[in-house]
Design an enzyme around this catalytic site. Sequence first.
Site, PDB file in Angstrom:
ATOM      1  N   THR A   1       0.814  -1.222   0.000  1.00 55.06           N
ATOM      2  CA  THR A   1       0.000   0.000   0.000  1.00 55.06           C
ATOM      3  C   THR A   1       0.849   1.274   0.000  1.00 55.06           C
ATOM      4  OG1 THR A   1      -1.766  -1.114   1.188  1.00 55.06           O
ATOM      5  CG2 THR A   1      -1.694   1.270   1.406  1.00 55.06           C
TER       6      THR A   1
ATOM      7  N   ASP B   1       1.592  -6.975  -4.272  1.00 52.79           N
ATOM      8  CA  ASP B   1       0.774  -7.021  -3.057  1.00 52.79           C
ATOM      9  C   ASP B   1       1.444  -8.102  -2.220  1.00 52.79           C
ATOM     10  OD1 ASP B   1      -2.484  -6.514  -2.223  1.00 52.79           O
ATOM     11  OD2 ASP B   1      -1.410  -8.177  -1.276  1.00 52.79           O
TER      12      ASP B   1
ATOM     13  N   SER C   1       0.458 -10.357  -0.490  1.00 53.69           N
ATOM     14  CA  SER C   1      -0.146 -11.696  -0.571  1.00 53.69           C
ATOM     15  C   SER C   1       0.590 -12.556  -1.597  1.00 53.69           C
ATOM     16  CB  SER C   1      -1.612 -11.602  -0.978  1.00 53.69           C
ATOM     17  OG  SER C   1      -2.299 -10.790  -0.080  1.00 53.69           O
TER      18      SER C   1
ATOM     19  N   THR D   1       1.707  -4.866   4.207  1.00 53.21           N
ATOM     20  CA  THR D   1       1.596  -5.272   5.609  1.00 53.21           C
ATOM     21  C   THR D   1       1.057  -6.694   5.782  1.00 53.21           C
ATOM     22  OG1 THR D   1      -0.609  -4.284   5.762  1.00 53.21           O
ATOM     23  CG2 THR D   1       1.256  -2.920   6.439  1.00 53.21           C
ATOM     24  N   ASP D   2       0.302  -7.184   4.775  1.00 55.87           N
ATOM     25  CA  ASP D   2      -0.424  -8.443   4.993  1.00 55.87           C
ATOM     26  C   ASP D   2       0.485  -9.611   5.360  1.00 55.87           C
ATOM     27  OD1 ASP D   2      -2.711  -7.063   4.517  1.00 55.87           O
ATOM     28  OD2 ASP D   2      -3.065  -7.855   2.506  1.00 55.87           O
TER      29      ASP D   2
ATOM     30  N   THR E   1       3.528 -10.120  14.646  1.00 57.21           N
ATOM     31  CA  THR E   1       2.349 -10.596  13.927  1.00 57.21           C
ATOM     32  C   THR E   1       1.454  -9.405  13.609  1.00 57.21           C
ATOM     33  OG1 THR E   1       0.722 -12.382  13.909  1.00 57.21           O
ATOM     34  CG2 THR E   1       0.884 -11.143  15.953  1.00 57.21           C
TER      35      THR E   1
ATOM     36  N   GLN F   1      -2.925 -21.212  19.994  1.00 56.93           N
ATOM     37  CA  GLN F   1      -3.810 -20.311  19.245  1.00 56.93           C
ATOM     38  C   GLN F   1      -3.922 -18.936  19.910  1.00 56.93           C
ATOM     39  OE1 GLN F   1      -7.594 -22.143  18.310  1.00 56.93           O
ATOM     40  NE2 GLN F   1      -6.618 -23.798  17.175  1.00 56.93           N
TER      41      GLN F   1
HETATM   42  N1  ASP Z   1      -2.619  -5.786   0.596  1.00 57.64           N
HETATM   43  C1  ASP Z   1      -1.544  -4.897   0.949  1.00 57.64           C
HETATM   44  C2  ASP Z   1      -0.258  -5.700   0.985  1.00 57.64           C
HETATM   45  O1  ASP Z   1      -0.024  -6.406   1.911  1.00 57.64           O
HETATM   46  C3  ASP Z   1      -1.814  -4.270   2.254  1.00 57.64           C
HETATM   47  C4  ASP Z   1      -0.758  -3.321   2.744  1.00 57.64           C
HETATM   48  O2  ASP Z   1       0.257  -3.055   2.144  1.00 57.64           O
HETATM   49  O3  ASP Z   1      -0.981  -2.763   3.812  1.00 57.64           O
HETATM   50  O4  ASP Z   1       0.496  -5.632   0.056  1.00 57.64           O
END
Ligand code: ASP
Length: 345
Positions: free
Chosen positions: A16, A62, A64, A94-95, A167, A280
């Site tokens: 982001t 991203d 992910s 951040t993900d 985390t 958990q």
């Molecule tokens: N979906 C984004 C990522 O992890 C979210 C972020 O950057 O905050 O790349």
Amino acid sequence: MLPAMKRVLILYTGGTVGMGKAPGQGYRPIPGFLEKLMRSIPMFQAPEVPAWEIRQYEPLLDSSDVGPREWTRIAEDIGAAHDDYDGFLVVHGTDTMAYTASALGFQLEGLDRPVLVTGSQIPLSETRNDAINNLLAALLLIGRFSHRLQEVCVFFDNLLLRGNRTTKIHTEGFSAFASPDFPPLGRVGIDFELDERLLRPRPDPARPLRVVPIDPGVTVGAFRLFPGLRPRFLEALLAPPVQGLVLECFGAGNAPRDPDLLAALRAATDRGVVVVAVPQPLHGRADLELYANGRALLEAGVVSGRDMTVEAALTKLFYLFSRGLEPAAVRRQVQLDLRGELSED
Ligand code: ASP
């Protein structure tokens, strides 16, 4: 004579932080945009800010889409540029930031300078954003503590956290990261504070940095136990070629005492699958000796990951198997504190 200016290499992987909004489209990474913005903001050029260069990844991702291949690319880029910079800033979504920070911590053996990982919840292109402080304070921290901070950290919302203890805890708040079982290594407020007592011992200067690439063939995973889990499901999950599994257990390391479930675990651990129990709950450790249900896991060959985060336990399995260790050695080493990722006492 003025002290030589510190130098930082920014590895911009995506996320982001460097996104912009094109008319009619949502946020997306725009190549070159982050550097252009940073060059246009006077604070990033201030004399107390280390000299920085950006290496932009292609394509910008991203997070992910960031996985073992990208961890290795980042680690190798740091390895190749290591001697030319006082520290490194990995700009990342951040993900999956906590996974990347954990993996890099293991992969960079003998690291002797700071590697900070940051990103933001709102892009730098927005008027009101958390990107400017995350990037700027991270650069200043690297400059200030380049000789003392010799590990991989997440820096986010003024907290400096050990990467492999971190985390993601919020999807929206600025305070998106925590290290639930370890105090922050530092904080940025009016002053920059570093808690020297928490830092890792200095690496042996005679041993140069060694980068361990993740072997693309390694097959490990993480799985959250749930009430109602059918033994067949677990059996299928543990089938070859699986080499290791992080098992997120109930409470302090418990699982149902279903004989078929335990038999599935026993069969897998007998085949050499390394099964690591972590709790958990966000805080606390897995103690497999506390309850009869935990002891049954021990008898099935499961080992305790104590207070490791899922991110740390999983990336540790990737790393240990990538070193070509036999399952018995992985089983032994996964329980040891290698980079400050678990509390042994
Ligand atoms: N979906 C984004 C990522 O992890 C979210 C972020 O950057 O905050 O790349």
